[in-house]
Design an enzyme around this catalytic site. Structure first.
Site, PDB file in Angstrom:
ATOM      1  N   GLY A  11      47.804  28.442  49.519  1.00  0.00           N
ATOM      2  CA  GLY A  11      48.490  27.200  49.148  1.00  0.00           C
ATOM      3  C   GLY A  11      49.840  27.511  48.540  1.00  0.00           C
ATOM      4  N   GLY A  14      52.773  25.118  47.797  1.00  0.00           N
ATOM      5  CA  GLY A  14      52.503  23.979  46.930  1.00  0.00           C
ATOM      6  C   GLY A  14      53.119  24.130  45.549  1.00  0.00           C
ATOM      7  NE  ARG A  92      37.293  11.390  46.088  1.00  0.00           N
ATOM      8  CZ  ARG A  92      36.203  11.229  45.352  1.00  0.00           C
ATOM      9  NH1 ARG A  92      36.009  11.998  44.300  1.00  0.00           N
ATOM     10  NH2 ARG A  92      35.299  10.325  45.661  1.00  0.00           N
ATOM     11  CG  ASP A 159      39.107  22.291  32.433  1.00  0.00           C
ATOM     12  OD1 ASP A 159      39.750  21.266  32.668  1.00  0.00           O
ATOM     13  OD2 ASP A 159      38.563  22.969  33.319  1.00  0.00           O
ATOM     14  CG  HIS A 187      38.110  22.225  37.030  1.00  0.00           C
ATOM     15  ND1 HIS A 187      38.770  22.075  35.837  1.00  0.00           N
ATOM     16  CD2 HIS A 187      39.002  21.867  37.984  1.00  0.00           C
ATOM     17  CE1 HIS A 187      39.996  21.654  36.055  1.00  0.00           C
ATOM     18  NE2 HIS A 187      40.158  21.513  37.355  1.00  0.00           N
TER      19      HIS A 187
END
Length: 334
Positions: A11, A14, A92, A159, A187
């Site tokens: 990726g 990105g 998504r 997180d 996650h």
């Protein structure tokens, strides 16, 4: 200077990779005297963007960077790599069910796992960032049977850093004075940010997070939901995902794998459960507190778990079991 390490980032066209690559290339992850070859993998339509990223890396004139290899071919990308940061995944999209998302990502991570198995060094350390990270990591791991499953982990350090920062802001201390927070589980919004075992340095004295914060209601409610929903809050504010903080967390995670965790401290990462730690079902990639030495992680055992924590740890485990079962339904059909 040490022989170059070969590091793959997927990726790579990105925005997370754009924030990440400079940090890796200038020595923040693998050391200030470690030469590097960066391999940048993305899909074919992104190759022209990758060329621009290559030009920028060249223009940084970084002394550690020996070569940059942009590619859309897995056999090139995974060849003899020492470390892989798998950032690329299917995001998504509007109207997409979680099941559809899992199916699309099973295809990607089954293929990349097979490429790791076929082309990468057997000592390769693999960090999965692309969401759903825990289950994508599990699929990659299952698809690379010749690589030790302990070499695979998924990113919950973002997180973990968010939890440290929230406590630090609340108490009014630097984030480095907050240690040993834990992210348990997935996650996702079911993750459990736990400060029951955290230590906070306040005016030279080290105490527990509950003693330092002096607000149990905040720690058991707003603090948890803030960490759980922070990614969505960043997207709402920026209209883009949290690329800068994700890149920093990736650097933290990989640096700790390479150089180990400080004495007396543990960090959070998603690793394979053997079923013996904290009653987490066997075979899940679940975020635990870990210590790292000699590039090997070990789950911190024996921490007392109260009823409040147990309920939240079980809830996130249940979500991971459901994700795993759904993904494994697809794995034979892609």
């Amino acid at each position: 200077m040490a022989e170059p390490l070969k590091v793959l980032v997927t990726g790579a066209a990105g925005q997370i990779a754009y924030s990440l690559l400079y940090g890796i290339a200038k020595g923040d992850v693998f050391g200030k005297d470690q030469a590097l070859v960066l391999v940048l993998l993305d899909i074919t339509p992104m190759l022209s963007v990758l060329e621009g990223v290559v030009m920028e890396l060249q223009d940084c004139a970084l002394p550690l960077l020996r070569e940059v290899i942009p590619t859309d071919k897995e056999e090139v990308a995974f060849k003899d790599i020492d470390a892989a940061v798998l950032v690329g995944s299917m995001p998504r999209k509007e109207g997409m069910e979680r099941k559809d998302l899992l199916k699309a990502n099973v295809k990607i991570f089954k293929s990349q796992g097979a490429a790791l198995d076929k082309y990468a060094k057997k000592t390769v350390k693999v960090l999965v960032v692309g969401n759903p990270a825990n289950t994508n990591c599990l699929i990659a791991c299952k698809s690379a049977p010749s690589i030790p499953k302990e070499n695979f982990s998924c990113l919950t350090r973002l997180d973990h850093n968010r939890a440290r920062s929230q406590v630090a802001i609340r108490v009014g201390v630097p984030s480095d004075d907050v240690k040993n927070v834990i992210i348990w589980g997935n996650h996702s919004s079911t993750q459990y940010p736990d400060v029951c075992h955290a230590k906070v340095k306040v005016q030279g004295k080290v105490c527990g997070a509950y003693e330092a914060v002096k607000n149990d209601a905040w720690l058991k409610a707003e603090f948890i939901t803030t960490v759980q929903q922070r990614g969505a809050a960043v997207i709402k504010a920026r209209k883009l995902s949290s690329a800068m903080s994700a890149a920093k967390a990736i650097c933290d995670h990989m640096r700790d794998i390479w150089f180990g965790t400080p004495e007396g401290e543990f960090i959070s990462m998603g690793v394979i459960s053997d079923g013996n730690s904290y009653d987490v079902p066997e075979g899940l990639i679940y975020s635990f507190p870990v210590v790292i030495k000699n590039k090997e992680w070990k789950i911190v055992e024996g921490l007392p778990i109260n009823d409040f924590s147990r309920e939240k740890m079980d809830a996130t485990a249940k979500e991971l079991v459901d994700e795993r079962d759904t993904a494994l339904e697809f794995i034979g059909s892609v």
